[in-house]
Design a protein around this motif. Structure first.
Motif, short mmCIF file in Angstrom:
data_model
loop_
_atom_site.label_atom_id
_atom_site.label_comp_id
_atom_site.label_asym_id
_atom_site.label_seq_id
_atom_site.Cartn_x
_atom_site.Cartn_y
_atom_site.Cartn_z
N UNK A 113 0.93 -1.17 0.10
CA UNK A 113 -0.22 0.02 -0.05
C UNK A 113 0.66 1.31 -0.08
N UNK A 114 2.07 1.19 -0.50
CA UNK A 114 2.87 2.44 -0.44
C UNK A 114 2.75 3.18 -2.06
N UNK A 115 1.55 3.28 -2.17
CA UNK A 115 1.03 4.28 -3.52
C UNK A 115 1.54 5.66 -3.10
N UNK A 116 1.51 6.72 -3.86
CA UNK A 116 1.53 8.06 -3.73
C UNK A 116 0.49 8.75 -2.74
N UNK A 117 -0.90 7.94 -2.95
CA UNK A 117 -2.00 8.38 -2.20
C UNK A 117 -1.84 8.26 -0.79
N UNK A 118 -1.05 7.06 -0.51
CA UNK A 118 -0.97 6.68 0.82
C UNK A 118 0.01 7.22 1.61
N UNK A 119 0.90 8.11 1.04
CA UNK A 119 2.07 8.60 1.79
C UNK A 119 1.73 9.67 2.83
#
Length: 152
Positions: A113-119
């Motif tokens: 879940x290390x996408x840009x939205x989850x940062x």
């Protein structure tokens, strides 16, 4: 003054002897031939020297830059081992490790879940809450078991 031939000289001289006042045609022809031959041998040398680089470029090898650098090193140092190494590298296909590793890295990012939205922003001190996976339904488990058994 008239030119007299020496009494012991033959009366008919061969064609390759230059006249006393004139251009030596044979020497001019041989000079042009020598310059042309040296130029041709030089071009042949350059084409042979760049053979590994042209082979690697034609087949779009990953190691093209390494082959080109080895060719330049062998040209300037006159150490032929570099040229042989470049030729061998141009002939060998190195496996592509980058594509599978990028695919694995992308899959791991999706799983984590290390996408840009989850940062998270840097100032946030609260750790992220782990997500709890829901239990699979018995119907899904049976389908998965059947698929596994059918491939075995």
């Amino acid at each position: 003054m008239t030119e007299q031939l020496h009494p012991l000289a033959p009366h008919h001289l061969p064609f390759y002897l230059a006249p006393a006042q004139g251009t030596d045609v044979l020497m001019v022809v041989m000079g042009v031939f020598l310059v042309g031959t040296v130029f041709y041998v030089g071009v042949l040398y350059w084409r042979l020297h760049s053979l590994p680089e042209r082979m690697a470029h034609k087949s779009e090898k990953l190691q093209f830059e390494i082959v080109a650098i080895l060719g330049l090193i062998s040209l300037f140092t006159h150490i032929h081992a570099f040229w042989v190494a470049g030729l061998l590298l141009a002939l060998i296909d190195l496996p592509d490790f980058g594509t599978p590793l990028r695919s694995i890295a992308g899959s791991v990012e999706k799983i984590a879940g290390a996408s840009d939205a989850g940062a998270r922003p840097e100032g946030d001190s609260e750790p992220p809450q782990p997500t709890v996976a829901s239990e699979p339904s018995p119907k899904t488990v049976d389908v998965a078991k059947r698929e596994v058994h059918s491939h075995a």
